[in-house]
Design an enzyme around this catalytic site. Structure first.
Site, PDB file in Angstrom:
ATOM      1  N   CYS A   1       0.810  -1.154   0.326  1.00 45.87           N
ATOM      2  CA  CYS A   1       0.020   0.110   0.039  1.00 45.87           C
ATOM      3  C   CYS A   1       0.726   1.398  -0.053  1.00 45.87           C
ATOM      4  CB  CYS A   1      -0.842   0.011   1.177  1.00 45.87           C
ATOM      5  SG  CYS A   1      -2.087  -1.470   0.997  1.00 45.87           S
TER       6      CYS A   1
ATOM      7  N   HIS B   1      -9.267   3.276  -2.016  1.00 44.18           N
ATOM      8  CA  HIS B   1      -7.657   3.201  -1.816  1.00 44.18           C
ATOM      9  C   HIS B   1      -7.162   2.000  -3.128  1.00 44.18           C
ATOM     10  CE1 HIS B   1      -3.841   2.112  -0.392  1.00 44.18           C
ATOM     11  NE2 HIS B   1      -4.533   0.887   0.535  1.00 44.18           N
TER      12      HIS B   1
ATOM     13  N   CYS C   1       0.425   2.699   6.215  1.00 44.10           N
ATOM     14  CA  CYS C   1       0.511   1.375   6.805  1.00 44.10           C
ATOM     15  C   CYS C   1       0.970   0.467   5.522  1.00 44.10           C
ATOM     16  CB  CYS C   1      -0.273   0.871   7.603  1.00 44.10           C
ATOM     17  SG  CYS C   1      -1.944   0.669   6.855  1.00 44.10           S
TER      18      CYS C   1
END
Length: 410
Positions: A92, A366, A396
């Site tokens: 991510c 996202h 994160c």
């Protein structure tokens, strides 16, 4: 060490990441990336032939996102053959890492003009398309570290922190409300590059995922997403995923499953890029920087709980910049799950009013490999709108990592 100046940052709208339903689901990820490459070139009068590299984050590097999506997007955009591209995967954090690596090339003096960013078409290349899971299907590694799905890690953090279902739902509702206000005031328009079909038909010019009509009552009716998964016997000796997670945290009796689709990040498609230049190149070519990179950092944390590293990553970046938490005007902490920014806010004692002021991934979605670059652009836009100076962007990352970047307006 020289400075890396941010000339501009753009993104596509985020489209719903559902095959055949999202308005970007019919667009190849290379074309999404090509759209923002050409969009930023047009906005800045960029000399494309001077770009020394395009560094692109992408998480699911399989199928249409395999075969170096960065280079193929450059070709799809019609850029000069001399422009190179490279793809990377830091889960991510990939989009922000793409920006950071491009910035490092400029700051080192080895490059004068570079582009960083990311892309992810989650409708066309769903999570897990690479058949690797989190650990690359390494059964020897699993004997040492059994990495559970991130949703279980998020619920474990909530359990340890004593965060209730009501609290994560309230956070999610606030994300939707802030996003709705930002949309009403057209705050995202500055960075958006509309996506069109090859025939020139407009496909999407605004974010598709936000749900401004969300209520606490509606969120309260959603079932916890990871409770059944946590009860599944997946361990080498028949242990459930919850039991495997709790082997690292024996003081916790039971994981409280509080996350669901309404308080976790949305699945979407999108791409974003950031143009970075040295001072001498910007001055020579009449480019007006919007901001510069003050500091960058990554750091690892315990890989089972996995999602707590934004705190130490932010601390490391702040230390490198000679700054404190109070020196940061705006924070973008990726809302992978509601508890992630909540945990970071608590541990760093951040003023919540400075965090994700236009909502976050719970409302907007996202697009894994693109999000970090999108957040950086959003932060710069908002610094300009509020006439503030500094922002910290952090995410994160799977496997127990965190990434952080500090930017300052110039």
């Amino acid at each position: 060490m020289g400075d890396a100046f941010i000339i501009d940052a753009v993104r596509t709208p985020r489209g719903r990441g559902k095959p055949g339903k999202g308005k970007l689901s019919g667009t190849h990820p290379q074309e999404l990336l090509a759209t923002v490459l050409n969009g930023v070139a047009d906005r800045t009068n960029l000399k494309k032939e001077d770009v020394e590299d395009v560094v692109v984050g992408c998480v699911s590097q399989a199928k249409e996102q395999g075969a170096c999506v960065a280079r193929n997007a450059i070709l799809a955009a019609g850029w000069p053959d001399e422009v190179t591209g490279v793809s990377l995967n830091r889960f991510c954090g990939s989009g922000l890492q793409g920006v950071n690596f491009a910035a490092m090339g400029v700051m080192s003096g080895q490059q004068d003009l570079a582009v960083g960013g990311g892309v992810e078409s989650m409708s066309r290349v769903p999570m897990g398309s690479d058949d690797a899971q989190m650990d690359g299907m390494n059964f020897e590694l699993r004997k040492k570290v059994f990495q559970v799905p991130q949703g279980i890690s998020a619920d474990l953090i909530a359990t340890i922190d004593g965060v209730t279902r009501e609290e994560v739902d309230a956070f999610a509702l606030n994300s939707q409300k802030k996003c709705a206000e930002a949309l009403e005031e057209n705050r995202f328009a500055k960075s958006l590059i509309p996506v069109k079909s090859p025939e020139g038909e407009l496909l999407l010019d605004k974010d598709e995922h936000p749900r401004p009509s969300t209520t606490l009552e509606a969120l309260g009716q959603l079932q916890a997403s990871f409770e059944a998964m946590g009860a599944a016997p997946m361990g080498p000796n028949g242990e459930t995923l919850d039991q495997l997670a709790l082997q690292r945290y024996p003081d916790v009796n039971k994981i409280s499953h509080v996350h669901h689709a309404g308080n976790s990040s949305g699945i979407v498609d999108g791409a974003a890029v950031v143009v970075l230049a040295s001072k001498r190149y910007a001055e020579k070519n009449g480019l007006k920087p919007r901001a510069k990179i003050r500091a960058m950092a990554t750091i690892g944390a315990e890989p089972v709980i996995m999602l707590t590293a934004p705190t130490p990553a932010s601390q490391r970046a702040l230390e490198k910049a000679g700054m404190t938490v109070k020196d940061i005007d705006l924070w973008e902490i990726n809302e992978a799950f509601a508890v992630v920014p909540m945990n970071t806010i608590r541990r760093l004692e951040i003023d919540p009013e400075r965090v994700n002021v236009n909502g976050g991934a719970i409302a907007l979605g996202h697009p894994l490999g693109a999000t970090g670059a999108m957040l950086l652009g959003t932060a710069i836009d908002e610094l300009e709108r509020r006439d503030k100076q500094t922002a910290l962007i952090t995410l994160c990352i799977g496997g127990g990592m965190g990434i952080a970047t500090i930017v300052e307006r110039v």
